[in-house]
Design a protein around this motif. Structure first.
Motif, PDB file in Angstrom:
ATOM      1  N   LEU A   1      15.502 -12.528  -8.038  1.00  0.00           N
ATOM      2  CA  LEU A   1      15.562 -13.406  -6.868  1.00  0.00           C
ATOM      3  C   LEU A   1      16.013 -12.655  -5.625  1.00  0.00           C
ATOM      4  O   LEU A   1      15.456 -12.848  -4.532  1.00  0.00           O
ATOM      5  N   GLU A   2      16.994 -11.785  -5.774  1.00  0.00           N
ATOM      6  CA  GLU A   2      17.469 -11.026  -4.618  1.00  0.00           C
ATOM      7  C   GLU A   2      16.418 -10.039  -4.131  1.00  0.00           C
ATOM      8  O   GLU A   2      16.331  -9.753  -2.931  1.00  0.00           O
ATOM      9  N   MET A   3      15.613  -9.512  -5.045  1.00  0.00           N
ATOM     10  CA  MET A   3      14.509  -8.638  -4.641  1.00  0.00           C
ATOM     11  C   MET A   3      13.504  -9.398  -3.773  1.00  0.00           C
ATOM     12  O   MET A   3      12.839  -8.820  -2.919  1.00  0.00           O
ATOM     13  N   ASP A   4      13.407 -10.709  -4.003  1.00  0.00           N
ATOM     14  CA  ASP A   4      12.481 -11.545  -3.233  1.00  0.00           C
ATOM     15  C   ASP A   4      13.136 -12.163  -2.000  1.00  0.00           C
ATOM     16  O   ASP A   4      12.567 -13.048  -1.357  1.00  0.00           O
TER      17      ASP A   4
ATOM     18  N   ALA B   1       5.313   4.875 -15.689  1.00  0.00           N
ATOM     19  CA  ALA B   1       6.778   4.850 -15.659  1.00  0.00           C
ATOM     20  C   ALA B   1       7.346   6.234 -15.377  1.00  0.00           C
ATOM     21  O   ALA B   1       8.305   6.389 -14.606  1.00  0.00           O
ATOM     22  N   GLU B   2       6.757   7.247 -15.996  1.00  0.00           N
ATOM     23  CA  GLU B   2       7.244   8.619 -15.795  1.00  0.00           C
ATOM     24  C   GLU B   2       7.098   9.059 -14.345  1.00  0.00           C
ATOM     25  O   GLU B   2       7.924   9.823 -13.832  1.00  0.00           O
ATOM     26  N   GLN B   3       6.048   8.575 -13.675  1.00  0.00           N
ATOM     27  CA  GLN B   3       5.849   8.921 -12.268  1.00  0.00           C
ATOM     28  C   GLN B   3       6.870   8.208 -11.379  1.00  0.00           C
ATOM     29  O   GLN B   3       7.533   8.826 -10.547  1.00  0.00           O
ATOM     30  N   ILE B   4       6.988   6.887 -11.563  1.00  0.00           N
ATOM     31  CA  ILE B   4       7.902   6.093 -10.735  1.00  0.00           C
ATOM     32  C   ILE B   4       9.352   6.546 -10.913  1.00  0.00           C
ATOM     33  O   ILE B   4      10.127   6.596  -9.953  1.00  0.00           O
ATOM     34  N   LEU B   5       9.714   6.865 -12.150  1.00  0.00           N
ATOM     35  CA  LEU B   5      11.111   7.185 -12.458  1.00  0.00           C
ATOM     36  C   LEU B   5      11.380   8.684 -12.509  1.00  0.00           C
ATOM     37  O   LEU B   5      12.424   9.118 -13.008  1.00  0.00           O
ATOM     38  N   ASN B   6      10.467   9.461 -11.968  1.00  0.00           N
ATOM     39  CA  ASN B   6      10.681  10.901 -11.875  1.00  0.00           C
ATOM     40  C   ASN B   6      11.879  11.170 -10.953  1.00  0.00           C
ATOM     41  O   ASN B   6      11.917  10.685  -9.817  1.00  0.00           O
TER      42      ASN B   6
ATOM     43  N   LYS C   1      12.512   1.834  -2.873  1.00  0.00           N
ATOM     44  CA  LYS C   1      13.841   1.884  -3.489  1.00  0.00           C
ATOM     45  C   LYS C   1      14.058   0.656  -4.382  1.00  0.00           C
ATOM     46  O   LYS C   1      14.579   0.762  -5.499  1.00  0.00           O
ATOM     47  N   LYS C   2      13.635  -0.519  -3.888  1.00  0.00           N
ATOM     48  CA  LYS C   2      13.727  -1.740  -4.693  1.00  0.00           C
ATOM     49  C   LYS C   2      12.834  -1.636  -5.930  1.00  0.00           C
ATOM     50  O   LYS C   2      13.229  -2.018  -7.037  1.00  0.00           O
ATOM     51  N   HIS C   3      11.630  -1.128  -5.720  1.00  0.00           N
ATOM     52  CA  HIS C   3      10.671  -1.039  -6.821  1.00  0.00           C
ATOM     53  C   HIS C   3      11.171  -0.093  -7.911  1.00  0.00           C
ATOM     54  O   HIS C   3      10.951  -0.337  -9.108  1.00  0.00           O
TER      55      HIS C   3
END
Length: 510
Positions: A187-190, A58-63, A90-92
């Motif tokens: 759902l919108e992400m998909d 999480a710390e890496q993705i949300l850096n 960006k979605k992730h």
């Protein structure tokens, strides 16, 4: 990779180099987490290290530096593949702000651990989830079925308050990302909308009502039931399927998976795909430990359903094994398409030649295929009820979830209205939120692709060249190509209900 030491990036080539390095680090973390989750499921134990690794991930993705990197480049890159890569990141990141939030991670882990270590009791005797499901499917003893049903859902009261808290947390964080509810976000992400998905599910139910109601009426008469209780429905539909379980012995499942793979050019051992038998709170589960090690977890019973489940999980394993993408973000296909690729292989178990290979007399195949429709309906309708219930809970967490679920199951499955607390015993609501619709959409995807393959190759089963094409155009590109674009390009249309409805009608008329 130390994100605080990212060099200044001047062009797309340098950006790709930084992304590649970052993703290799993330992949290593994910593989460690997957291996420990696999161990937790096998040993039925709590593993605190999982939470520590998830925190690192999480710390890496949300850096903030990584988020800035994505946001600063996503609208300016020219290369289409790189642009899609950044768009998916960006979605992730938005999803990760929800899924990887410390309070959500901790509460999810707490609920998951409680479910995995829970001891089921049926009539004062210890049991496991696999045995309980088997009782509900096959036992002619109604009182035993009722006891098993009560045991299956007894944990719900304990979990419900915390699961509602988890749902509210997901909603709050989804709203911060600009979505009405968490369900809308997923759902919108998909590439879907809530309204569109609800319409698809309701259209499928409406179109199949006449056939389903006929099956219920015949089953109720056959079993002499005045009304269909929640603990009767699986047994009724299994009885209507009424396929001799001895034709599908559980000890041959792995050999049948390997045999099908070999016939179609997929050596499961070389691909690192292995079946592992253990009691889990799912029908089956596929876990990719790394690119060359994929585990299919199951607690099988004799009977057709176990074979169908394992071929579904084989579809997941093959999808993972033949995904040619190095980028971790391109290896994660959307939920509907991921399940669609699994269901594509599960459909094999309804093929006449596959059934013949199981030792079923050619004269009986017509009858068997027709009987399979009953359990297929239960599969589709139960999941539809779960999905539509979940949408309502996210829309209004103050509602009574058990009342909503009871009404949905009454309307969709045709059982008596029973508000016994049970909604929170649904492990998908904890670990795979807003995922149930993907199993129904998967059938739509599989039907659509199979119809196209039938026209050009005569089908997928028995045609290695058709399987090679599936690997090339559906598995291989991963998420580098949008799943709806794949369908449109290779089947001639985006997702529609038509093919599945025709398949359901075909199995009755065949």
């Amino acid at each position: 990779m130390n994100l605080n030491q990212i060099p200044q990036i001047h062009n797309e080539a340098e950006l790709i180099k930084v992304l590649d390095s970052f993703e290799v680090h993330l992949k290593t973390l994910k593989e460690k987490i997957s291996r420990l989750q696999f161990k937790k499921l096998l040993e039925k134990c709590r593993i605190p290290e999982i939470n520590k690794l998830q925190k690192q991930y999480a710390e890496q993705i949300l850096n903030p530096r990584f988020i800035s990197l994505i946001n600063n480049w996503v609208d300016y890159v020219k290369d289409p593949l790189l642009k899609r890569r950044l768009t998916l990141w960006k979605k992730h990141i938005s999803l990760s702000k929800v899924h990887l939030h410390p309070e959500i991670r901790e509460l999810t882990r707490e609920l998951e651990d409680e479910m995995i270590t829970y001891q089921y009791i049926v009539n004062d005797k210890k049991s496991d989830l696999g045995t309980i499901k088997n009782i509900l499917r096959t036992s002619p003893n109604q009182s035993l079925r009722k006891a098993a049903w009560i045991s299956k859902y007894a944990i719900s009261k304990s979990l419900a308050p915390r699961l509602l808290k988890l749902i509210r947390l997901r909603n709050d964080l989804a709203k911060e990302e600009g979505y009405t509810t968490y369900a809308d976000m997923i759902l919108e992400m998909d590439g879907l909308t809530l309204k569109e998905t609800q319409t698809i599910l309701n259209d499928l139910i409406k179109a199949s009502n006449p056939i389903y109601n006929q099956i219920l009426t015949e089953g109720q008469k056959l079993l002499g039931l005045n009304q269909i209780e929640p603990w009767d429905i699986m047994y009724l539909l299994e009885t209507m399927s009424k396929i001799d379980t001895s034709l599908f012995p559980k000890n041959l499942i792995e050999n049948k998976l390997k045999s099908w793979g070999k016939t179609h050019g997929a050596d499961l051992e070389k691909l690192g795909i292995k079946m592992v038998c253990t009691d889990i709170p799912y029908n089956g589960l596929c876990i990719t430990l790394n690119d060359n090690e994929i585990k299919i977890l199951t607690n099988p019973a004799d009977g057709y359903n176990s074979y169908r489940t394992m071929f579904h999980e084989l579809g997941h394993a093959l999808h993972s094994a033949y995904n040619q993408q190095k980028s971790i973000i391109f290896r994660n296909d959307s939920g509907p398409f991921t399940e669609g690729m699994a269901e594509l292989i599960a459909y094999i178990t309804r093929h006449p030649q596959w059934l013949k290979g199981m030792g079923i007399d050619s004269k009986q195949i017509h009858s068997v295929r027709k009987r399979l429709i009953a359990s297929w309906f239960h599969y589709l309708r139960e999941r539809t009820a779960y999905a539509l219930t979940e949408y309502i809970i996210y829309e209004n967490p103050s509602t009574n979830p058990d009342k909503i679920l009871a009404q949905m199951e009454h309307d969709i499955l045709g059982i008596t209205l029973n508000e016994t607390p049970r909604w929170a015993a649904n492990s998908w609501y904890i670990n795979y939120p807003v995922y149930w619709q993907n199993y129904i959409l998967a059938d739509l995807i599989a039907s659509q692709i199979h119809r196209e393959l039938n026209q050009r190759y005569g089908g997928l089963h028995g045609h290695p060249e058709a399987f090679r094409e599936v690997c090339q155009i559906y598995y291989g590109p991963g998420a580098s190509v949008d799943w709806q674009e794949k369908l449109l390009k290779h089947t001639g249309s985006k997702l529609k209900v038509d093919a599945l409805i025709k398949d359901l009608q075909f199995y009755l008329e065949d």
